[in-house]
Write an enzyme that holds these catalytic residues in place. Structure first.
Site, PDB file in Angstrom:
ATOM      1  N   LYS A 534       0.861  -1.189   0.000  1.00  0.00           N
ATOM      2  CA  LYS A 534       0.000   0.000   0.000  1.00  0.00           C
ATOM      3  C   LYS A 534       0.892   1.233   0.000  1.00  0.00           C
ATOM      4  CE  LYS A 534      -1.978  -1.851   3.722  1.00  0.00           C
ATOM      5  NZ  LYS A 534      -3.353  -1.783   3.270  1.00  0.00           N
ATOM      6  N   ARG A 535       0.323   2.399  -0.208  1.00  0.00           N
ATOM      7  CA  ARG A 535       1.116   3.616  -0.123  1.00  0.00           C
ATOM      8  C   ARG A 535       1.869   3.655   1.201  1.00  0.00           C
ATOM      9  NH1 ARG A 535      -2.329   8.161   0.583  1.00  0.00           N
ATOM     10  NH2 ARG A 535      -4.065   6.773   0.971  1.00  0.00           N
ATOM     11  N   LYS A 540      -0.659   4.098   8.127  1.00  0.00           N
ATOM     12  CA  LYS A 540      -0.794   2.688   7.711  1.00  0.00           C
ATOM     13  C   LYS A 540       0.147   1.778   8.509  1.00  0.00           C
ATOM     14  CE  LYS A 540      -2.193   3.928   2.996  1.00  0.00           C
ATOM     15  NZ  LYS A 540      -3.469   3.259   2.694  1.00  0.00           N
TER      16      LYS A 540
HETATM   17  C1  NBG Z   1      -7.923   6.193  -0.120  1.00  0.00           C
HETATM   18  C2  NBG Z   1      -8.043   5.617   1.281  1.00  0.00           C
HETATM   19  C3  NBG Z   1      -8.246   4.119   1.257  1.00  0.00           C
HETATM   20  C4  NBG Z   1      -9.401   3.794   0.336  1.00  0.00           C
HETATM   21  C5  NBG Z   1      -9.185   4.419  -1.030  1.00  0.00           C
HETATM   22  C6  NBG Z   1     -10.341   4.168  -1.962  1.00  0.00           C
HETATM   23  C7  NBG Z   1      -7.136   8.444  -0.684  1.00  0.00           C
HETATM   24  C8  NBG Z   1      -7.329   9.904  -0.503  1.00  0.00           C
HETATM   25  N1  NBG Z   1      -7.941   7.638  -0.010  1.00  0.00           N
HETATM   26  O1  NBG Z   1      -8.525   3.645   2.549  1.00  0.00           O
HETATM   27  O2  NBG Z   1      -6.886   5.922   2.026  1.00  0.00           O
HETATM   28  O3  NBG Z   1      -9.536   2.407   0.203  1.00  0.00           O
HETATM   29  O4  NBG Z   1      -9.036   5.810  -0.899  1.00  0.00           O
HETATM   30  O5  NBG Z   1     -11.532   4.579  -1.395  1.00  0.00           O
HETATM   31  O6  NBG Z   1      -6.280   8.042  -1.433  1.00  0.00           O
END
Ligand code: NBG
Length: 801
Positions: A534-535, A540
């Site tokens: 994930k990012r 996180k």
């Molecule tokens: C992200 C959230 C995630 C979510 C995705 C899709 C942004 C701003 N938000 O938790 O951090 O799954 O959006 O809804 O990138």
């Protein structure tokens, strides 16, 4: 579509002659790929045209999904699957002596997004086409993707991601559909001879927005929707004004890169420019289409739905107002009623830094007419709300506060629907983050839990598992993914459980081969593959993961623990935003820990740490099918939904999680016993916030294991992290650990320690895995999209699903 192998082979051979005038064996894989792409595009073209025609003829209501990010992934295999000709083409190519996989590998993965937000938009495009929802994507055709991530001495280095170098076979440039977007200049209102108020512009900078369209193919249903991405160019009539390279660059920079560095004023201005650029081009093109239908403007919302994906496209609201007022001559009230009925907004985060705010002066300078309209929206909001709710409330909900424009407030005030992306997230919006707005507009708030397309995340990326599933429950689940629950009946079927394990092992071998080749690290496919992809963001808590790895390592080393652990491979994939230095320090830490552990021969390869470079959709497709453990360990309340949690469960991984985002709903489906839950819950966190009673130092002082681990950040145990180790150490102790890593540490370590025992009981583990797969179909984005279609957009969908 139906096509024979012979027919395909003939068309393929003809295409390569016409494109390259060469024999098949003289072509490079790139040329072969381009040939195949052009054949597939041609197959799609007929349906693309037909779908467009039908929407127009039926005057079907259409959705326009505005998103600053789209992460569609590679399209070759996905298009073939959706057309129903994947096997035919694969076999046909094999007969011609061409290996499909080698062509597939050549396609660039468009990195037009950061993470979940952009990937969700892409899953939605796939599901809209599949569910026959007349849906269009609207975004920016960035010349360069996010960035290509490299690690140099463990540090993230960002290189340009030149995804268009070999051209893009899927897109169609449509210059005849270009729009002019106006920036800067002066604007004032004047009454024309009919008494209508019209804006008069002077000294504007006009930019040509050229659309590039890409077909979004539905799964075996002949529907092909459109993803329209805009590119910024100099209007041909103004070429002469752009004589300097610098001026030309200033235009091209608008669609050059995703999210330019926003740490400077100019960077922020460019970002705002990007937002208005794709919003204005998109809304203008919608209205142009609508005018052709010949339906009065008052009925716009019956034919068009504009969806604002996160706050970036919020200017859709004032832009639509601008067109209705200035070009259509409607009254404010009429225009406002239409705009509100047409627009809807999804909130994707409660993290303050992602809720966009723009300096008033920047907006007034860049888009003066839009600024006037925002001011008027704000004025009317204050005027109507103050008598009802008082001044404090009205001030808190104002669009413009103290020189700053709040995009989320504008999005909420101008939309008929506001949704969160998981149950918990929507509750938090209603009760906390957007509580004032919820009080004012309760009916607008609703939840739409995210979903993922099981086509890309299972059918395409895990063919072994798909085939196994079909052997047991038939193939209906491909169109009705919730039928995966039929797998539950096989919970005691040891043959299936054994096969499931074999499929996982094969996927792990495939990933191990990749890791060996790409990174030179040897990993054992029989180890537990523990995955966090994930990012990279502090909330996180990749840091929690690496601290546990460190403590496991220190335990192995220092206690010469006799206790046998199941070998573990910890896999990370993450990019950090270029200006986010704390996230980059964590990357450096993980890489340093990886170096230390992977090169320590005394621990008998019991632990390995792999941080894959350049994580993106394509790598996710390799990693997810091979995962045993899915790390979803954000601080409770902070992850709006998460979607890798759904992808990983669909591929049989067991979720190790806090009760955050959509993890809550995963728990509701699979039950506590088929997950590994840990950590604080929301109420406990709120208690800490309210009472200001969290002191990370106390935890450090009283937990020797944790203390040992944290000290390792600063005492030289981990080489080459002097500066980063200290910064991270201080963030946890001196600055009181904003994301409660220390608070959740013990309970995380405990949940981790359960894994060994569970994994050793192979039958039990495989049963848990099977149950996760069985419940994952319910998270297909097909269902999510049908809920959007029914409850927000009020558009047609194929109810037979
Ligand atoms: C992200 C959230 C995630 C979510 C995705 C899709 C942004 C701003 N938000 O938790 O951090 O799954 O959006 O809804 O990138």
């Amino acid at each position: 579509m139906e096509i024979s192998k012979e027919h395909f082979k003939k068309e393929y051979s003809r295409a390569l002659t016409s494109l390259y005038a060469s024999e098949i064996h003289d072509l490079t894989p790139l040329e072969q790929y381009i040939t195949l792409g052009s054949v597939v595009k041609e197959y799609t073209a007929q349906n693309w045209m037909q779908t467009k025609k039908e929407y127009q003829q039926d005057q079907a209501k259409q959705v326009y999904y505005f998103s600053i990010e789209f992460l569609p992934g590679k399209l070759l295999k996905s298009n073939l699957l959706n057309l129903g000709i994947l096997d035919t083409v694969r076999e046909g190519l094999a007969e011609l002596g061409v290996e499909f996989a080698s062509l597939e590998a050549i396609e660039a993965d468009p990195g037009l997004g950061n993470g979940g937000l952009g990937r969700l938009a892409a899953c939605f495009m796939d599901s809209m086409a599949t569910c026959d929802v007349p849906g269009n994507g609207n975004g920016i055709r960035y010349r360069y993707g996010l960035f290509k991530q490299k690690f140099v001495n463990g540090y993230q280095v960002e290189l340009p991601d030149d995804w268009l170098r070999h051209a893009n076979v899927w897109e169609t440039r449509r210059e005849n559909k270009a729009e002019i977007v106006r920036f800067f200049g002066d604007v004032h209102l004047e009454e024309d001879k009919d008494g209508n108020i019209k804006p008069i512009y002077a000294h504007t900078e006009d930019i040509l927005a050229v659309p590039y369209d890409t077909a979004m193919t539905g799964y075996e249903n002949d529907t092909v929707n459109n993803l329209r991405l805009w590119s910024a160019e100099i209007p041909p009539s103004e070429e002469m004004d752009y004589f300097s390279e610098e001026r030309r660059k200033s235009i091209h920079s608008i669609s050059e890169m995703l999210y330019p560095d926003d740490s400077s004023y100019d960077g922020r201005l460019l970002r705002l420019k990007q937002e208005y650029f794709f919003v204005s081009a998109g809304v203008q093109s919608i209205i142009r289409y609508y005018r052709k239908l010949g339906v009065p403007m008052e009925h716009l919302a019956e034919k068009i739905s504009i969806h604002i994906n996160d706050t970036h496209p919020t200017m859709c609201i004032p832009e639509l107002m601008r067109i209705l007022l200035d070009e259509e001559g409607l009254s404010w009230d009429a225009a406002w009623a239409i705009t509100m009925k047409t627009c809807s907004y999804t909130n994707h985060t409660i993290m303050a830094e992602a809720l966009e705010k723009w300096p008033e002066q920047m907006v007034s300078n860049l888009v003066p007419r839009i600024y006037q309209i925002i001011c008027e929206i704000n004025r009317r909001h204050l005027e109507s709300m103050t008598p009802l709710y008082g001044e404090n409330f009205t001030h808190r909900t104002a669009v413009i506060q103290d020189g700053v424009i709040h995009m989320a407030h504008l999005a909420i005030i101008g939309s008929h629907s506001i949704n969160g992306v998981a149950k918990l997230h929507t509750e938090i919006l209603k009760e906390k983050a957007l509580h004032d707005f919820y009080l004012a507009y309760p009916a607008r708030f609703n939840n739409k839990t995210n979903g993922i397309t099981h086509r890309r995340w299972l059918l395409l990326s895990n063919e072994g598992l798909s085939d196994l599933i079909s052997d047991y429950i038939g193939t209906e689940w491909k169109k009705k993914p919730n039928e995966l629950y039929l797998l539950k009946a096989f919970k005691e079927d040891t043959v299936l459980l054994e096969k499931l394990e074999q499929v996982k092992l094969a996927n792990k071998k495939r990933l191990a081969d990749y890791v060996k080749e790409a990174m030179g690290i040897e990993i054992d496919p029989n180890a537990v593959f523990d995955v966090q992809i994930k990012r990279l963001h502090a909330y996180k808590r990749q840091l929690l993961n690496v601290l546990h790895i460190l403590s496991l390592y220190l335990k192995l080393k220092e206690t010469h623990s006799e206790e046998e652990i199941v070998p573990r491979v910890f896999i990370f994939g993450a990019k950090a935003a270029p200006s986010y230095s704390y996230a980059k320090e964590i990357i450096k830490l993980i890489n340093a820990v990886a170096d230390l552990i992977n090169n320590d021969t005394t621990i008998d390869n019991k632990i390995k740490v792999v941080f894959v470079e350049n994580y993106g959709v394509t790598l996710a497709e390799k990693i997810i099918p091979a995962a045993d453990i899915s790390e979803q360990i954000s601080l409770v309340t902070k992850e709006a939904s998460g979607t890798s949690n759904m992808k990983l469960m669909l591929n049989g991984a067991i979720t190790l999680a806090t009760l955050d985002g959509a993890n809550v709903e995963i728990r509701d489906k699979v039950g506590d016993e088929n997950m590994l839950l840990f950590g604080m819950q929301d109420q406990e966190l709120y208690h800490f916030y309210d009472s200001n009673s969290y002191h990370s130092q106390e935890i450090y002082d009283h937990n020797p294991r944790l203390k040992r681990c944290l000290d390792a950040l600063v005492d030289g145990t981990i080489p080459n992290i002097e500066a980063e180790g200290r910064e991270i150490f201080d963030s946890l102790l001196k600055y009181n650990d904003e994301y409660f890593v220390l608070k959740d540490y013990e309970s995380y370590v405990h949940a981790q320690s359960r894994i060994d025992g569970l994994y050793r009981d192979r039958k039990k583990w495989n049963q848990m895995s099977l149950l996760n797969i069985a419940h994952a179909g319910e998270f297909s984005s097909d269902y999510t999209i049908m809920h959007y279609a029914d409850e927000i957009w009020n558009v047609h969908h194929n109810k037979n699903l």
